[in-house]
Scaffold this active site. Sequence first.
Site, PDB file in Angstrom:
ATOM      1  N   GLY A 232       4.874   2.397  11.085  1.00 37.15           N
ATOM      2  CA  GLY A 232       4.218   3.397  10.240  1.00 37.15           C
ATOM      3  C   GLY A 232       3.283   4.317  10.989  1.00 37.15           C
ATOM      4  O   GLY A 232       3.363   5.544  10.876  1.00 37.15           O
ATOM      5  N   GLU A 233       2.366   3.747  11.752  1.00 39.28           N
ATOM      6  CA  GLU A 233       1.369   4.587  12.412  1.00 39.28           C
ATOM      7  C   GLU A 233       1.952   5.368  13.574  1.00 39.28           C
ATOM      8  O   GLU A 233       1.517   6.472  13.883  1.00 39.28           O
ATOM      9  CB  GLU A 233       0.186   3.718  12.850  1.00 39.28           C
TER      10      GLU A 233
ATOM     11  N   ILE B 231       0.837  -1.216   0.000  1.00 37.94           N
ATOM     12  CA  ILE B 231       0.000   0.000   0.000  1.00 37.94           C
ATOM     13  C   ILE B 231       0.865   1.256   0.000  1.00 37.94           C
ATOM     14  O   ILE B 231       0.395   2.345   0.295  1.00 37.94           O
ATOM     15  CB  ILE B 231      -0.988   0.019   1.200  1.00 37.94           C
TER      16      ILE B 231
ATOM     17  N   GLY C  85       5.943  -2.454  14.989  1.00 37.00           N
ATOM     18  CA  GLY C  85       5.328  -1.605  13.973  1.00 37.00           C
ATOM     19  C   GLY C  85       5.930  -0.211  13.976  1.00 37.00           C
ATOM     20  O   GLY C  85       6.290   0.313  15.030  1.00 37.00           O
TER      21      GLY C  85
HETATM   22 MO1  MOS Z   1      -4.425   1.260   9.568  1.00 38.73          MO
HETATM   23  S1  MOS Z   1      -5.519   2.889  10.164  1.00 38.73           S
HETATM   24  O1  MOS Z   1      -4.616   0.109  10.806  1.00 38.73           O
HETATM   25  O2  MOS Z   1      -4.953   0.867   8.057  1.00 38.73           O
END
Ligand code: MOS
Length: 708
Positions: free
Chosen positions: A672-673, A458, A670
Amino acid sequence: MSAVGIPRTRADGALKVTGAARYAADWPIEGLRHAVLVGATIPRGRLTRLDVTAAQHAPGVVAVLTHRTAPRLHPVPHPPIGQTLLPLQDERILHDGQPIALVVAERLEQAVEAAALVRVEYEGEPAVVCLEDALGLAYTPKEAHAAPDTRVGDLDAGLRAADSVVDATYATAARHHNAMEPSATTAEWRDGELTLHDATQWVWGVREAVATALGLELERVRVIAAFTGGGFGAKGWAWSHQLLAAMAARALGCAVKLVLTRAQGFSSHGYQPATRQQVSLGARADGRLTAIRHESVNATSTYDEYAELAVAGTRSLYACPAIHTRSRVAPVSTITPTPMRAPHEGPGMFALESALDELAYALRLDPLELRLRNHADRDPTSGKRFSSKQLRACYLRGAERFGWPERPLPPRSLRDGHDLVGWGMASAIMTTFRMSASARVRVHRDGSVVVEAGCQEIGTGVYTILPQIAAEALGCPVDRVSLRLGDTHLPETCGTFGSSTTLTVGSAVHDAGRRLRARLTGMGVPADFRFEGDALGELLARHGVASVEADASWAPTGDGDWSMHSFGAVFAEVRVDADLCLPRVTRCVGAYSAGRIVNPTLARSQMIGGMTWGIGQALLERSETDRRLGRFLAKNLTGYLVPVNADAPTPEVLFVDEDDPNASAIGARGIGELSAVGVGAAIANAVHHATGVRVRELPITPEHLLLS
Ligand code: MOS
C-alpha cells in the site's frame, strides 16, 4: 483449489455503499451523550482564565471537563499513544488545538452550542511554529524506529573520484491525512468495564493507551473497530480524543461519543511534518555512483520526537561504495507529527530521485539508464541479500508500457498545441514492516468457515483477502469463509500500519488454516480432500462435534539475514500550459515488485489510491502555517487541496510476478505505502522535462513555474 491470486471484488463493498457498515460514530447506544472538544487557540503559553460557567448552565449540558476538574491521567508510552502530552492535566499550552475543555451534553447541537460559551484568556509565549524557523534548533533524535545515521565508505573520496557531482536542497510540505471518516470514539462505561468503538488502525494500541492512562487493567477495556474509514497513519496511534471520551464515560457512568470535526483533523492528531533534505551525489562519467550523501531534518513537537526518516530508502536503493545518511528533528510548537502514508520513503524519495534526475542531466544520460547502471544486487549499506527483488523487471516493464524509449532527452522538446509536455520517472522503495499476529480459523457443521483476527479494515480489503488466504490453506471454496475482525476480544494482531496486514495477519491465517486442515486430517479426512458440497458438515456430524478450530501465531524471522523492501518504478507524463504554467498529470504508470499478490483487483485499488495520493503530494497538498497565529491555516478541504478525478488520470498499475517466502508465509510483502513513493519525484522530473525548470520543493504550483 487456489483462492490466492484470484481477483475478487470487495466482500464488504455492498455493506459500505448501502450504509450498513457500522463505523465508530454509528453505534446506537441508549443514553448516549455527545462530547465536543474545545481546543486552545494559541501555540504556546498558559491559560490565565478558563470560565465554563455559561457552558455548564447551557441547555442539555451534562458536564464540562477542564484541567481543574478532569481526573489525573497516568503517563502512557509513545507509542501506543501518539504523543506523551496528556489532555486536561494543567494550564500549560504547547500547541494550537490542545484540548482545554470537553463539553458533554445530551444532544450534539447542545454540546456545540455550549462549547462556544467557554471563555478563555491566555498568556502567550514566543513560539517557533514552522520548520524554516526551527532549523537552527535541529538535533539528532533518540527515539527513531531505526538508527538515524549511517556511514558506509569514504564519502569525501567518493566525491573526489566523481566526474560529476550534484548537490541540492529539497523540501517537502507539512501534510494532513484527512481520512474520509474523521477520528471518532464512542466510549461506554458499564459495570466497571469500558468498551470503545473507535476509528482506529490498532485496537490493541488504543486499549493499552486508554487502560494505562485511566489506570484500568487491560482486561477491563475492550476496543472494537469493525470498519475504519481510512487512516493513512492518523489513526495508527491513540490521541487525546480516545482518552477524553473514555475519561468522560467513566466519570459520568454512561456512553460518550466524541467525533473530531474536519477542522480538528488539522490540530488534534499528528501530521506529516515538513522536511528539508540535502542530497549530494557523485558519479563517474559512465553513470556509476561513487558517493551518496542524504541528510534530512523534519519538524517535531517541542515535547516529543517524531523522526521522519526520509533517508531510509537511500540506504538500500543504489549500489554505491560510500553512502552517508543523517536525520535530525527540529522542535516546533505543534502537536507531535506522526506517520502518514508513505512515511519516511515518501518524502525521502522525492529528494533522492530528483537528485538522480539532476545527475542524469549532468551526465547526459537517460534517467532510466542511470538507474539501471546503479542497480543494487545487494543492500549497499548492510551488505545483506534482498529477500526478493524484481526492480529491474519493474524498470523495463514500466518503461515499455509508458513508451519511455521514445523520450527525447532535452527538456522542452515535447509540445502539444499550447501545452509543454514532459516525461519523468523515479524509483520507489519501501521498507517491509513485519510484526507479529495471531489468528483462528474454525469450521462449522453447516460447512461455513470463520476466520477470526483482531486486525482492522481501514479500506484495504481485509474482509476479502484474509478469507482468500484461509480458503487456500484449508482447501475450501472462498465463498464459505467469513471474517470477524477489529476487536480486542479476538486473536491479537499488530496494528494496521506499515502496509503489513496482508503479509503479517495473512501469514497467521495461513498457518491457522494449515493447522485446521491437519486437525481435520487427523479426524480421517484424506490429505487431498476438497471441502465442497456438504462433505465438511457431514464429517463433523459423524464426529459429533459442532465445530473444529485451530489457532496460529506468526512472527517474522530472518530479519538478520535479509534486506527486505518492496520496489517500484514510476513513470509520469505532465502537461504544463505554456502561459498559465498550470501543471497537470496526464499519465502515470507504476510497475511494482512486492512479493505475491493475494488479490490483484484490490492490490490494484491500493496502488491507484497511493499513486493518486502521490499526485496530491506532487502538485496540491500543503498544510500552510500561519506564523502570526501559530497554527495550520487550513480548517477544511477548501484550504487543503487533494486530487479529485479532474486532477488525476487513472494510474496504470503493473505487478511483476514474484513470490517472497523469506518475507512471509504467504510470499507477500507490503504494497500500500509503496505506491505513494516515487510519484512526487517522477512528476517533478516530468515538470523539469516539460519546462526546463527544476522545482526542488513539493507541492509544485504554477508560481514555481511562472516566476522562473
Ligand atoms: Mo501507515 S502511515 O504506517 O498507517
